[in-house]
Motif scaffolding. Structure first.
Motif, mmCIF file in Angstrom:
data_model
loop_
_atom_site.group_PDB
_atom_site.id
_atom_site.type_symbol
_atom_site.label_atom_id
_atom_site.label_comp_id
_atom_site.label_asym_id
_atom_site.label_seq_id
_atom_site.Cartn_x
_atom_site.Cartn_y
_atom_site.Cartn_z
ATOM 1 N N THR A 90 -21.377 13.672 -56.267
ATOM 2 C CA THR A 90 -22.195 12.809 -56.975
ATOM 3 C C THR A 90 -22.168 11.380 -55.960
ATOM 4 N N CYS A 91 -22.954 10.654 -56.297
ATOM 5 C CA CYS A 91 -23.205 9.343 -55.680
ATOM 6 C C CYS A 91 -22.039 8.513 -55.378
ATOM 7 N N VAL A 92 -21.972 8.209 -53.992
ATOM 8 C CA VAL A 92 -21.029 7.019 -53.669
ATOM 9 C C VAL A 92 -21.624 5.636 -53.693
ATOM 10 N N ARG A 93 -20.610 4.944 -54.304
ATOM 11 C CA ARG A 93 -21.027 3.325 -54.329
ATOM 12 C C ARG A 93 -19.953 2.432 -54.083
ATOM 13 N N ASP A 94 -20.313 1.301 -53.692
ATOM 14 C CA ASP A 94 -19.129 0.153 -53.660
ATOM 15 C C ASP A 94 -18.860 -0.367 -55.007
ATOM 16 N N TYR A 95 -17.851 -0.509 -55.534
ATOM 17 C CA TYR A 95 -17.675 -1.188 -56.736
ATOM 18 C C TYR A 95 -16.455 -2.255 -56.621
ATOM 19 N N ILE A 96 -16.699 -3.371 -56.925
ATOM 20 C CA ILE A 96 -15.745 -4.369 -56.583
ATOM 21 C C ILE A 96 -15.478 -5.116 -57.964
ATOM 22 N N HIS A 97 -13.990 -5.683 -57.917
ATOM 23 C CA HIS A 97 -13.422 -6.229 -59.092
ATOM 24 C C HIS A 97 -14.145 -7.596 -59.100
ATOM 25 N N GLY A 153 -17.910 -5.905 -49.596
ATOM 26 C CA GLY A 153 -18.026 -4.553 -49.678
ATOM 27 C C GLY A 153 -16.478 -3.887 -49.589
ATOM 28 N N SER A 154 -16.566 -2.550 -49.984
ATOM 29 C CA SER A 154 -14.926 -1.983 -49.968
ATOM 30 C C SER A 154 -14.747 -1.350 -48.780
ATOM 31 N N GLY A 155 -15.829 -1.002 -48.027
ATOM 32 C CA GLY A 155 -15.599 -0.257 -46.788
ATOM 33 C C GLY A 155 -15.552 1.296 -47.074
ATOM 34 N N ASP A 156 -15.320 1.617 -48.245
ATOM 35 C CA ASP A 156 -15.098 3.544 -48.617
ATOM 36 C C ASP A 156 -15.904 3.932 -49.830
ATOM 37 N N VAL A 194 -22.190 2.069 -48.960
ATOM 38 C CA VAL A 194 -21.031 1.391 -49.039
ATOM 39 C C VAL A 194 -21.135 0.373 -47.869
ATOM 40 N N ALA A 195 -20.599 -0.817 -48.196
ATOM 41 C CA ALA A 195 -20.623 -1.941 -47.081
ATOM 42 C C ALA A 195 -19.279 -2.410 -46.554
ATOM 43 N N SER A 196 -19.376 -2.798 -45.547
ATOM 44 C CA SER A 196 -18.236 -3.376 -44.805
ATOM 45 C C SER A 196 -17.990 -4.885 -45.178
ATOM 46 N N ASP A 254 -24.010 4.908 -42.468
ATOM 47 C CA ASP A 254 -22.782 5.067 -43.175
ATOM 48 C C ASP A 254 -22.261 3.850 -43.908
ATOM 49 N N LEU A 255 -22.370 2.696 -43.015
ATOM 50 C CA LEU A 255 -21.780 1.515 -43.421
ATOM 51 C C LEU A 255 -22.642 0.517 -43.355
ATOM 52 N N VAL A 256 -22.992 -0.360 -44.330
ATOM 53 C CA VAL A 256 -23.825 -1.346 -44.270
ATOM 54 C C VAL A 256 -23.119 -2.646 -43.689
ATOM 55 N N THR A 257 -23.703 -3.186 -42.942
ATOM 56 C CA THR A 257 -23.243 -4.348 -42.297
ATOM 57 C C THR A 257 -24.193 -5.734 -42.434
ATOM 58 N N GLU A 258 -23.762 -6.951 -42.098
ATOM 59 C CA GLU A 258 -24.676 -7.974 -42.086
ATOM 60 C C GLU A 258 -25.990 -7.635 -41.393
ATOM 61 N N GLU A 259 -25.749 -6.814 -40.253
ATOM 62 C CA GLU A 259 -26.851 -6.542 -39.310
ATOM 63 C C GLU A 259 -27.874 -5.688 -39.646
ATOM 64 N N THR A 260 -27.192 -4.799 -40.712
ATOM 65 C CA THR A 260 -28.224 -3.784 -41.268
ATOM 66 C C THR A 260 -29.596 -4.351 -41.733
ATOM 67 N N PRO A 261 -30.899 -3.636 -41.268
ATOM 68 C CA PRO A 261 -32.062 -4.393 -41.491
ATOM 69 C C PRO A 261 -32.184 -4.100 -42.996
ATOM 70 N N THR A 262 -32.873 -5.252 -43.427
ATOM 71 C CA THR A 262 -33.230 -5.179 -45.204
ATOM 72 C C THR A 262 -34.164 -4.384 -45.434
ATOM 73 N N GLY A 263 -34.254 -3.915 -46.367
ATOM 74 C CA GLY A 263 -35.700 -3.190 -46.977
ATOM 75 C C GLY A 263 -35.640 -3.173 -48.453
ATOM 76 N N PRO A 264 -35.687 -4.129 -49.346
ATOM 77 C CA PRO A 264 -35.644 -4.061 -50.629
ATOM 78 C C PRO A 264 -36.744 -3.116 -51.333
ATOM 79 N N GLU A 265 -36.318 -2.333 -52.561
ATOM 80 C CA GLU A 265 -37.169 -1.399 -52.952
ATOM 81 C C GLU A 265 -37.736 -1.808 -54.352
ATOM 82 N N SER A 266 -37.217 -2.912 -54.844
ATOM 83 C CA SER A 266 -37.464 -3.400 -56.196
ATOM 84 C C SER A 266 -37.912 -4.960 -56.142
#
Length: 320
Positions: free
Chosen positions: A214-221, A249-252, A287-289, A127-139
């Motif tokens: 619809t998809c939910v993403r982090d958008y930051i200024h 990240g925005s957290g939400d 979404v990331a913390s 639900d919320l990505v943190t720095e400890e979330t395992p990496t797994g790039p797909e590109s």
């Protein structure tokens, strides 16, 4: 002493340069202008046109401008296109970073802020990505950014390089009316260009397990992102403790539908987006913390969605 900003003529890089000026960290820009815009660099900021693949150029630049640290943004950043152009992606993002680090080591520069990416996570099932979330790039793009982080880590062990990597998702908005996102791949400019042509923007899938489908993403200024880069550089300059990785990240997060609604409100162009089928590989929510960055870098979301859209729209219209 100065800080070298690679890719400093780009949309994000130009905002970082101005954030460094505000923080009284004298920036020097290196950019090959493959996607950057020369006029984005203030006239009082030294500018060198060149590639991060040119180690001799970088070493001379470090000597000429008394560089104490590097903010590394230059590279090939289009995740989707990287699948078709993996060799270009690795050349620019992996080899280029290695050459840059080599020039820094040769000239005794021991500080780097690396502009990484949340693409290193791929499609995490959390639900919320943190720095400890395992990496797994797909590109190849995500993989190249993760390898860049490894290069910094290994140089830290080998040479004492002081470093941090900032991971972030979708960067939008504008902090200045003369700085705009000109990318042909990012959502905001894609929607703006469609509206300016009189076309109807498109949503790819509205049947995801999210509140509005619809998809939910982090958008930051972009101005908030730039401030975080300057804060990280200041910590490195003063020798304060710093983590090796931060998520910005925005957290939400916000949904694509929410963005379309904000676009209609702000532009005053009444439209109903068309609904297309899902794109393969699009997760419902990422979404990331930003808690760790908030603690150490003063990271915060200072702009709401309408402000992000309004600043981006105003900057785009000023470019005409």
């Amino acid at each position: 002493m100065s800080w070298l900003v690679t890719g400093g003529a780009g949309y994000i890089g130009a905002h970082v340069v101005r954030a460094f000026q505000k923080a009284e960290l004298a920036p020097v820009v290196l950019d090959n202008l493959s996607s950057g815009i020369r006029d984005f660099v203030p006239s009082d900021v030294p500018f060198v046109r060149g590639s991060i693949l040119d180690g001799e150029l970088i070493e001379n630049l470090i000597d000429d401008h008394e560089i104490e640290g590097v903010v590394h943004l230059a590279g090939f950043k289009y995740a989707g296109v990287s699948v078709q152009k993996p060799l270009l992606t690795y050349s620019q993002n992996v080899t280029g970073t290695a050459v840059l680090l080599g020039a820094m080591e040769a000239r005794g520069v021991d500080k780097m802020v690396f502009s990484s990416s949340a693409a290193v996570f791929g499609s995490p099932d959390v639900d919320l990505v943190t720095e400890e979330t395992p990496t797994g790039p797909e590109s190849p793009y995500g993989e190249s950014k993760l390898i860049g982080e490894w290069l910094l880590r290994d140089q830290g062990v080998a040479t004492g390089l002081k470093h941090t990597s900032l991971r972030y998702f979708n960067v939008v908005g504008s902090g200045y009316p003369d700085l705009y996102d000109a990318s042909p791949h990012n959502l905001f400019p894609l929607v703006f260009e469609a509206l300016l042509r009189g076309d109807v923007p498109r949503i790819n899938g509205d049947d995801y397990p999210t509140p509005d489908g619809t998809c939910v993403r982090d958008y930051i200024h972009v101005a908030d992102l730039a401030a975080a880069h300057a804060a990280a550089a200041l910590r490195l300059s003063t020798g304060e403790a710093i983590e090796t990785v931060y998520n910005l990240g925005s957290g939400d997060g916000v949904s694509v539908r929410q963005i379309m609604d904000a676009m209609a409100r702000v532009t005053r162009i009444d439209f109903e987006p068309t609904i297309a089928t899902r794109r393969a590989g699009d997760p419902a929510r990422i979404v990331a913390s930003g808690d760790r960055a908030s603690r150490d870098l003063g990271w915060t979301m200072r702009h709401d969605l309408d402000e992000m859209v309004r600043s981006a729209w105003d900057a785009r219209r000023s470019a005409e």
